[in-house]
Design a protein around this motif. Sequence first.
Motif, short mmCIF file in Angstrom:
data_model
loop_
_atom_site.label_atom_id
_atom_site.label_comp_id
_atom_site.label_asym_id
_atom_site.label_seq_id
_atom_site.Cartn_x
_atom_site.Cartn_y
_atom_site.Cartn_z
N PRO A 22 0.83 -1.21 0.00
CA PRO A 22 0.00 0.00 0.00
C PRO A 22 0.86 1.25 0.00
N LYS A 23 0.32 2.32 -0.59
CA LYS A 23 1.02 3.60 -0.63
C LYS A 23 0.11 4.67 -0.07
N ASN A 24 0.67 5.53 0.74
CA ASN A 24 -0.09 6.62 1.34
C ASN A 24 -0.77 7.42 0.22
N PRO A 25 -2.11 7.53 0.23
CA PRO A 25 -2.82 8.15 -0.88
C PRO A 25 -2.95 9.67 -0.79
N ASN A 26 -2.49 10.26 0.30
CA ASN A 26 -2.69 11.70 0.47
C ASN A 26 -1.48 12.31 1.17
N LEU A 27 -1.03 13.44 0.67
CA LEU A 27 0.16 14.08 1.20
C LEU A 27 0.02 14.49 2.66
N TRP A 28 -1.22 14.68 3.12
CA TRP A 28 -1.48 15.19 4.47
C TRP A 28 -1.95 14.12 5.44
N PHE A 29 -1.94 12.84 5.02
CA PHE A 29 -2.22 11.73 5.94
C PHE A 29 -0.92 11.36 6.66
N LEU A 30 -0.98 11.25 7.97
CA LEU A 30 0.20 10.92 8.76
C LEU A 30 0.43 9.41 8.78
N ASP A 31 1.52 8.97 8.17
CA ASP A 31 1.92 7.56 8.16
C ASP A 31 2.42 7.21 9.56
N VAL A 32 1.75 6.25 10.22
CA VAL A 32 2.10 5.93 11.61
C VAL A 32 3.44 5.22 11.73
N THR A 33 4.08 4.88 10.61
CA THR A 33 5.38 4.20 10.66
C THR A 33 6.55 5.17 10.47
#
Length: 265
Positions: free
Chosen positions: A134-145
């Motif tokens: 999976p790839k983060n779909p939005n620049l402003w979503f905080l990746d918890v990793t």
Amino acid sequence: MLSVKKSAVPSANMSKFLGKAALAVALATGLSSAALAQNMVVRSTGPSASSYPAGTKLANNARITLKNLDSVTVLSKSGTRVLRGPGTFSLNRTTRANATTTARLERFITNRGSSRARTGAVRSAGVEVATAAPKNPNLWFLDVTKGGKFCVANPDTLVLWRPDYTGSATASIVEPTGGNVTEVEWRKGNPLKKWPTAEAPLSSGAKYQVIGSNVPQAVEVNFVLLGKTPENLDEAAVALIENDCQSQLDLLVDTLGGGSDPEQG
């Protein structure tokens, strides 16, 4: 009104200052985002890195001369180009992004988070369970990793995103100074969860540790509040570079790059 004298701008920051000024003038004259986009350096390594620092804007007719071991990544409206020396490269490409690519990029840099982060709202967020990584779909979503500095366009719409959403999961949000802990939960198949703003308020400089149940190690996030959502690629790249939000800049570059091979001199 705050006035800035020419002598108040250190020479080391002159290119960054001029880039911001040029963008401000363009916005004031009502130019479209397509007209704004020329070429911007977003990564630079090697002997010539000081000549092409991140944030440098280059005209479409510019030529870049690189030495051995140089690597410069240039962002334009049509994507990114990775240039590797030695050699001289021309930026006068006329490639234009197609309608599908443009729409995808607009969604990627548009901050539309909290209303789509409700339990079960996976499909409406533009995210579907897939076999590929999976790839983060939005620049402003905080990746918890990922830790480090994170730029927030709007604290009321901040969303936590987890790359592994095959099962249910929990995460602890820890305020390091006071030790306050806030728990969040994801249901199976949902990668998104709204940041608990009431329990863990956000401000520029606020730091939190995020400890996930299926994440190898805790990460510490240092938040930077931007005050507004950038409206185009130029504004987004400038904001991330100036505030050292490296993980988001990497995501932006990787998303635009499309896996293209580096250009050798």
